[in-house]
Design a protein around this motif. Structure first.
Motif, PDB file in Angstrom:
ATOM      1  N   LYS A 116       0.943  -1.273   0.035  1.00 57.98           N
ATOM      2  CA  LYS A 116      -0.029  -0.132   0.263  1.00 57.98           C
ATOM      3  C   LYS A 116       0.752   1.284  -0.185  1.00 57.98           C
ATOM      4  O   LYS A 116       0.613   2.151  -0.827  1.00 57.98           O
ATOM      5  CB  LYS A 116      -0.932   0.232   1.394  1.00 57.98           C
ATOM      6  CG  LYS A 116      -2.023  -1.210   1.299  1.00 57.98           C
ATOM      7  CD  LYS A 116      -2.576  -1.132   2.467  1.00 57.98           C
ATOM      8  CE  LYS A 116      -2.034  -1.379   3.898  1.00 57.98           C
ATOM      9  NZ  LYS A 116      -1.356  -2.896   3.595  1.00 57.98           N
ATOM     10  N   SER A 117       1.791   1.299   1.018  1.00 64.62           N
ATOM     11  CA  SER A 117       2.859   2.598   1.011  1.00 64.62           C
ATOM     12  C   SER A 117       3.420   2.776  -0.188  1.00 64.62           C
ATOM     13  O   SER A 117       3.970   3.867  -0.554  1.00 64.62           O
ATOM     14  CB  SER A 117       3.631   2.478   2.315  1.00 64.62           C
ATOM     15  OG  SER A 117       2.698   2.422   3.540  1.00 64.62           O
ATOM     16  N   THR A 118       4.004   1.578  -0.808  1.00 62.03           N
ATOM     17  CA  THR A 118       4.846   1.640  -1.919  1.00 62.03           C
ATOM     18  C   THR A 118       3.951   2.074  -3.163  1.00 62.03           C
ATOM     19  O   THR A 118       4.603   3.065  -4.037  1.00 62.03           O
ATOM     20  CB  THR A 118       5.435   0.220  -2.149  1.00 62.03           C
ATOM     21  OG1 THR A 118       5.883  -0.537  -1.244  1.00 62.03           O
ATOM     22  CG2 THR A 118       6.463   0.220  -3.471  1.00 62.03           C
TER      23      THR A 118
ATOM     24  N   THR B 251       5.583   8.393   2.290  1.00 60.10           N
ATOM     25  CA  THR B 251       5.207   7.328   3.403  1.00 60.10           C
ATOM     26  C   THR B 251       6.321   6.372   3.801  1.00 60.10           C
ATOM     27  O   THR B 251       7.147   6.099   2.925  1.00 60.10           O
ATOM     28  CB  THR B 251       3.950   6.662   3.321  1.00 60.10           C
ATOM     29  OG1 THR B 251       4.090   5.950   1.948  1.00 60.10           O
ATOM     30  CG2 THR B 251       2.812   7.624   2.735  1.00 60.10           C
ATOM     31  N   VAL B 252       6.102   5.741   5.109  1.00 56.36           N
ATOM     32  CA  VAL B 252       7.037   5.024   5.411  1.00 56.36           C
ATOM     33  C   VAL B 252       6.817   3.500   4.989  1.00 56.36           C
ATOM     34  O   VAL B 252       5.488   3.184   5.084  1.00 56.36           O
ATOM     35  CB  VAL B 252       7.257   4.758   6.961  1.00 56.36           C
ATOM     36  CG1 VAL B 252       8.189   4.062   7.337  1.00 56.36           C
ATOM     37  CG2 VAL B 252       7.209   6.243   7.595  1.00 56.36           C
ATOM     38  N   THR B 253       7.826   2.848   4.161  1.00 56.66           N
ATOM     39  CA  THR B 253       7.317   1.363   3.792  1.00 56.66           C
ATOM     40  C   THR B 253       8.277   0.677   4.714  1.00 56.66           C
ATOM     41  O   THR B 253       9.382   0.961   5.132  1.00 56.66           O
ATOM     42  CB  THR B 253       7.801   1.502   2.288  1.00 56.66           C
ATOM     43  OG1 THR B 253       9.037   1.678   2.115  1.00 56.66           O
ATOM     44  CG2 THR B 253       6.823   2.218   1.656  1.00 56.66           C
TER      45      THR B 253
ATOM     46  N   VAL C  19       3.709  -2.255   9.528  1.00 53.21           N
ATOM     47  CA  VAL C  19       4.489  -1.139   9.557  1.00 53.21           C
ATOM     48  C   VAL C  19       3.941   0.162   9.679  1.00 53.21           C
ATOM     49  O   VAL C  19       4.218   1.100  10.539  1.00 53.21           O
ATOM     50  CB  VAL C  19       5.769  -1.192   8.554  1.00 53.21           C
ATOM     51  CG1 VAL C  19       6.218   0.360   8.380  1.00 53.21           C
ATOM     52  CG2 VAL C  19       6.755  -1.927   9.060  1.00 53.21           C
ATOM     53  N   THR C  20       2.833   0.398   8.920  1.00 53.56           N
ATOM     54  CA  THR C  20       2.128   1.631   8.667  1.00 53.56           C
ATOM     55  C   THR C  20       1.113   2.191   9.906  1.00 53.56           C
ATOM     56  O   THR C  20       0.308   0.917  10.447  1.00 53.56           O
ATOM     57  CB  THR C  20       1.175   1.592   7.398  1.00 53.56           C
ATOM     58  OG1 THR C  20       1.827   1.248   6.269  1.00 53.56           O
ATOM     59  CG2 THR C  20       0.717   3.245   7.214  1.00 53.56           C
ATOM     60  N   ARG C  21       1.339   2.958  10.539  1.00 50.52           N
ATOM     61  CA  ARG C  21       0.533   3.711  11.467  1.00 50.52           C
ATOM     62  C   ARG C  21      -0.203   4.973  11.197  1.00 50.52           C
ATOM     63  O   ARG C  21       0.307   5.622  10.210  1.00 50.52           O
ATOM     64  CB  ARG C  21       1.243   3.588  12.816  1.00 50.52           C
ATOM     65  CG  ARG C  21       1.972   2.427  13.411  1.00 50.52           C
ATOM     66  CD  ARG C  21       1.122   1.440  14.205  1.00 50.52           C
ATOM     67  NE  ARG C  21       1.303   0.107  14.313  1.00 50.52           N
ATOM     68  CZ  ARG C  21       2.095  -0.760  14.878  1.00 50.52           C
ATOM     69  NH1 ARG C  21       2.930   0.020  15.853  1.00 50.52           N
ATOM     70  NH2 ARG C  21       2.293  -1.815  14.718  1.00 50.52           N
TER      71      ARG C  21
ATOM     72  N   LEU D 232      -5.516   8.470   0.971  1.00 50.74           N
ATOM     73  CA  LEU D 232      -5.335   8.039   2.730  1.00 50.74           C
ATOM     74  C   LEU D 232      -4.568   6.719   2.593  1.00 50.74           C
ATOM     75  O   LEU D 232      -5.470   5.625   2.297  1.00 50.74           O
ATOM     76  CB  LEU D 232      -6.577   8.193   3.335  1.00 50.74           C
ATOM     77  CG  LEU D 232      -6.517   8.033   4.735  1.00 50.74           C
ATOM     78  CD1 LEU D 232      -5.847   9.247   5.088  1.00 50.74           C
ATOM     79  CD2 LEU D 232      -8.067   7.983   5.093  1.00 50.74           C
ATOM     80  N   ASP D 233      -3.392   6.851   3.174  1.00 51.07           N
ATOM     81  CA  ASP D 233      -2.804   5.380   3.489  1.00 51.07           C
ATOM     82  C   ASP D 233      -3.477   4.899   4.575  1.00 51.07           C
ATOM     83  O   ASP D 233      -3.969   5.714   5.491  1.00 51.07           O
ATOM     84  CB  ASP D 233      -1.095   5.856   3.751  1.00 51.07           C
ATOM     85  CG  ASP D 233      -0.482   4.484   3.606  1.00 51.07           C
ATOM     86  OD1 ASP D 233      -1.040   3.413   3.363  1.00 51.07           O
ATOM     87  OD2 ASP D 233       0.838   4.373   3.853  1.00 51.07           O
ATOM     88  N   THR D 234      -3.403   3.650   4.965  1.00 49.51           N
ATOM     89  CA  THR D 234      -4.126   2.982   6.230  1.00 49.51           C
ATOM     90  C   THR D 234      -3.251   1.806   6.564  1.00 49.51           C
ATOM     91  O   THR D 234      -2.533   1.263   5.773  1.00 49.51           O
ATOM     92  CB  THR D 234      -5.673   2.402   5.813  1.00 49.51           C
ATOM     93  OG1 THR D 234      -5.538   1.318   5.092  1.00 49.51           O
ATOM     94  CG2 THR D 234      -6.314   3.484   5.277  1.00 49.51           C
TER      95      THR D 234
HETATM   96 MG   LIG Z   1       2.173   0.508   4.969  1.00 45.23          MG
END
Ligand SMILES: [Mg+2]
Ligand SMILES: Nc1nc2c(ncn2[C@@H]2O[C@H](COP(=O)(O)OP(=O)(O)O)[C@@H](O)[C@H]2O)c(=O)[nH]1
Length: 284
Positions: A132-134, A145-147, A153-155, A168-170
């Motif tokens: 998702k983040s990638t 965003t942090v991958t 990992v994603t918060r 919106l990243d989740t």
């Molecule tokens: Mg993520």
């Protein structure tokens, strides 16, 4: 084998966060793992979005073989709202943006007739580690965003602005329970379930057994074996990889890690775990 079950407290929180943000969204980008799109589909995530449009992204296509194409076709169905990409590849950006444009085309035209052009907001959802983040980084064109390659990992929450869209990243969320433990295993194989809660020996053996059935030549090629008892298979891995403890015994622990690592990094070749039947059993 121990039943696979992983729904930590932060996922309850994440589900609530997503639910709260649904009204502000025009649709979902649902990131699945192309190797196991049925296993990485959590129906609950679809339910919270109501009837909003969804784009399915089968990511990590570089790690899946062309069997994933039939899965893609079923998931996309008549609507054709599914694409298969590799988020590590820059050319995927266009594929996704084109699919998103198509998804909102009608609505956008209506808006333009009324005299305005609004930015469409999409919530990017999926189980942990599907990319998702990638995908968001790829679309945003810079590392925002942090991958990470650890499950979970994603918060937190952050909107990312593109030219015509807002994303919106989740954090990744699992189904509260897995009715289908075979599919849950696939998630464990690909690293979408935190390894810390798994019995990795069981997981590695299950992976070797499944690959013995579906991709025997890959095991032959890498470890010089295929099938056999769990012990025989792990021994063959340890032998081939030179994983021997002082005293001459096989290092089973490292052999288990090696199998999972080889699979996850694509060193056993491109593999599609889920079948057409697995995908047909779900409501995409
Ligand atoms: Mg993520
Ligand atoms: N081989 C491959 N790795 C990918 C791809 N997309 C993401 N990854 C890797 O998968 C891991 C998880 O990605 P991340 O974006 O953090 O997943 P998230 O938990 O869904 O946000 C990272 O190590 C990424 O580099 C892809 O298309 N192919």
């Amino acid at each position: 084998m121990k039943r696979i079950q992983w729904f930590p407290g932060h996922m309850t929180k994440a589900m609530r966060m997503m639910q709260e943000n649904v009204p502000a969204c025009d649709g979902l980008i649902y990131v699945l793992d192309a190797r196991c799109p049925a296993a990485s589909f959590n129906e609950k995530l679809l339910k919270i979005s109501g009837a909003k449009p969804v784009l399915y992204i089968l990511n990590k296509s570089d790690l899946a073989d062309n069997k994933a194409d039939s899965l893609l076709n079923i998931i996309g169905g008549n609507k054709g709202n599914a694409v298969k990409i590799n988020a590590a590849n820059a050319s995927s950006r266009k594929t996704i943006l084109r699919a998103l444009d198509k998804l909102v085309e009608e609505k956008r035209e209506k808006n333009l007739q009324k005299g305005y052009n609004k930015v469409f907001r999409f919530m990017v959802v999926g189980v942990p580690n599907t990319g998702k983040s990638t995908v968001i980084n790829l679309l945003a064109g810079s590392k925002r965003t942090v991958t990470g390659d650890k499950a979970g990992v994603t918060r937190g929450k952050q909107w990312i602005r593109l030219e015509n869209f807002e994303l919106l990243d989740t954090p990744g969320t699992m189904p509260p329970s897995f009715d289908n433990q075979k599919l849950a295993l696939h998630l464990a194989f690909v690293g979408s379930i935190n390894d810390d809660i798994l019995d990795l020996d069981d997981i590695a053996i299950a992976l070797l057994e499944e690959l013995s059935e579906k991709y025997p030549e890959r095991l032959e090629e890498r470890y010089g074996m295929c099938g056999g008892t769990p012990l025989e298979m792990l021994e063959a891995v340890a032998k081939r990889r030179g994983l021997i403890l002082r005293g001459g015994e096989y290092d089973y622990e490292r052999a288990i890690r090696a199998v999972l690592d080889d699979f996850r990094k694509g060193r056993l070749g491109a593999v599609t775990l889920d079948t057409v039947e697995d995908v047909r059993g779900l409501k995409f």
